[in-house]
Structures are given as C-alpha cells and as structure tokens.
Design an enzyme around this catalytic site. Structure first.
Site: not given
Ligand code: NAP
Length: 294
Positions: A121, A54, A98
C-alpha cells in the site's frame, strides 16, 4: 465510450491482462504465484467490500490471496503480533492492513511495523520518504493508478498547471509529489480546507485532481474550459431507482463539468478500478523483488 471520458475500467482491464501474462510466465518457470494478504478488523461494510474486491482482482490475474479477519475487540498488541507474523511468513509477498482500524488501535504504530518490502500500500514512513526522494519504493495505489491513467490516456503533463484538491497522506500529498517529478514536469498547487480563493485557483488548472471527499464539490464554474478533470471521490448515495438501492458518485458535479472539460474520469469506472490494479502491480513487484531485493 466517447473519447472525452477517461475509461479507467478499460485501462485497468488492459493492465490486468499484462499482469496475468507475467504471473502465468512465473508459474510456467516454477515460481510461486505472487501472494497478497489482507487484514481486516471489525465489521465495517465499506472495508469488507474493498477487501472482497481486492481478493477477486487477485484471483482474476492468477495471484494467491489470503484474508485475515479479526474481531473489533482485537488489541493493539494482537495487531502488532499479526504484523510480525505476516512480516516473517516467507510465502506472503505483500500485505495490506485495511483502514480504518478501531479507535483503540494506534494506526501509525501498526502501519509502521509493516516491513517496507511487504508494504504494497506504500503507507509506511519508509516508503513515503523514499517516494518523496524519488528512490525505489511502493507508491500508494490511488496516486499510482492516476499516474498510470494519465500516461496511458495520452494526457500531456510537461509544463502544465496541475491543481490537486486535498492533501491527505494517501491521495493528495503523494499525487502532488508525483506530478511535480522530473519527467512528468507539471507545476503543482495543492489546496486544502484553509485555502483561500479555491475556485479561482482551480480555474488555473490544466489538470484538476479532486480528492476532498465532498460529493459534487467541483462545479463547472471552477473548471477552465478544456481542462482534464480527475475525480477521486467515492460517495455512496441512496437511490431508490437503482437495483442496489444506492449509486456511487464523485467529488465532481459530473454532468455539468463534462460540458467544459476536454477529458474527465467517470465515477464509478474511473480512478476506482485503477486503484485496485495498482495494488496488484505493487504485489507483482514485491514478488519479483523489483523494489527491495528478495
Ligand atoms: P481525506 O483524508 O478526508 O482528505 C480530504 C482532504 O480534502 C483534506 O486534505 C481536506 O483538507 C480537504 N478538504 C476537505 N474539505 C475541503 C473543502 N471544503 N475545501 C478544500 N479542501 C477540503 O480524504 P482522502 O482519503 O484523501 O479521500 C478523498 C476522497 O477520495 C474520498 O471521497 C475518498 O472516499 C476517495 N478515495 C477514493 C479512492 C479510489 O480508489 N477512487 C481511494 C482513496 C480515497 P484539510 O487537510 O485541511 O482537512
């Protein structure tokens, strides 16, 4: 590449070019480059790889990225403090936590503390609820990437039967909602581990989306000839003949299903690169205040 293969890598490279052009334009106008932050807790190898890719993707389009690495022993309170810090940092446009987090931290509590306008997200209840209602929101990266891949590959969806294998909050469920929306207009069936006659249902699909987390689960006899097959699965399989010592495979028995499908996404190089590019798209939207006004 042959035109049966839906080339997620090529499509994602094209989208990256479009994002890079927008970022360059922002910078030319004296606006700061979009800034994506990531928080990673502990030493999970796969999580480290995901965060590194990312970060690399951010840099490739001219965005700023920062990574906060916390030890496995981080407490829930410390995590919530980190979230508050990121919520209040005006230089960060969006951030991700994460997953998975260590077991002693309540993931839901941490995720729902993220300010929805920075939740790139799309995992908070606010963004998930807004997605279901069709209101402006951040859509989770993988389903969003699949929708983009379907659109850009010219796959017809109106009136088609879509079968989604899997009902997770980050893939199967949002995928089903997005495919049944007005404008996409597919008829959706969502299957899970308690579904009866799953192979028979899968065979009805004009578009079959596999997100169950079982390597090679979808075999050729489960696919209607001419169907479009989207493989979300990612499995690292030991392979002594590969330089890395492993290869990446999906939820679909690719070699056999390729023979019956009209189009298919490879693994790797299908859904995976689209997921990362979707996160960049969401970060750009966050920076521009397109979903939630700044
Ligand atoms: P998950 O949370 O484990 O969900 C799996 C789903 O599949 C569940 O709904 C489960 O049903 C269902 N399932 C499991 N075994 C089944 C069976 N034998 N028959 C029918 N349904 C079954 O997984 P996920 O997070 O959605 O991820 C799915 C796969 O996609 C994984 O391989 C993951 O690594 C991969 N993934 C890839 C990307 C990407 O960027 N390409 C992104 C995210 C995930 P129940 O609900 O009944 O348990």
């Amino acid at each position: 590449m042959d035109n049966k293969i839906i080339d997620g890598k090529a499509v994602s490279e094209q989208i990256k070019k479009e994002i890079a052009a927008e970022v360059a334009d922002m910078i030319d106008h004296g606006i700061a480059a979009p800034h994506l932050a990531a928080v990673i807790v502990g030493e999970d190898g796969a999580s480290k790889t995901y965060v590194a890719s990312k970060e690399k993707a951010c840099h490739s389009v001219g965005m700023t990225s920062s990574v906060y690495r916390l030890p496995e022993s981080t407490t829930e309170k410390e995590m919530l403090d980190m979230v508050e810090f990121l919520n209040n940092d005006s230089e960060i446009d969006g951030y991700i936590i994460q997953l998975p987090l260590p077991k002693h931290i309540d993931e839901n509590k941490v995720i729902n503390a993220i300010k929805p306008s920075k939740d790139v997200d799309g995992f908070t209840s606010v963004n998930a609820g807004r997605m279901q209602l069709g209101h402006p929101c951040f859509i989770p990266a993988t389903p969003n990437g699949i929708m983009e891949l379907i659109k850009r590959s010219g796959v017809e969806t109106v009136g088609k039967n879509v079968v989604v294998l899997g009902r997770s909050n980050i893939v199967g469920t949002p995928m089903s909602i997005l495919m049944s929306r007005k404008g996409i207009d597919a008829t959706v069936t969502m299957c899970h581990s308690r579904t009866k006659n799953l192979p028979e249902i899968a065979r009805q699909a004009d578009i079959l989306i596999a997100a169950i987390g079982k390597q090679g689960f979808v075999t050729a006899d489960m696919v209607k000839p001419g169907a479009v097959v989207i493989d979300v699965g990612i499995h690292r399989i030991e392979d002594a003949s590969s330089p890395k010592g492993y290869k990446i495979m999906g939820d679909v028995d690719y070699d056999e299903v390729y023979k019956v499908a009209s189009k298919i996404t490879p693994v790797p190089g299908g859904v995976g690169p689209m997921t990362i590019v979707s996160l960049l798209q969401n970060t750009l939207k966050a920076a521009k205040g397109e979903v939630y006004p700044k």
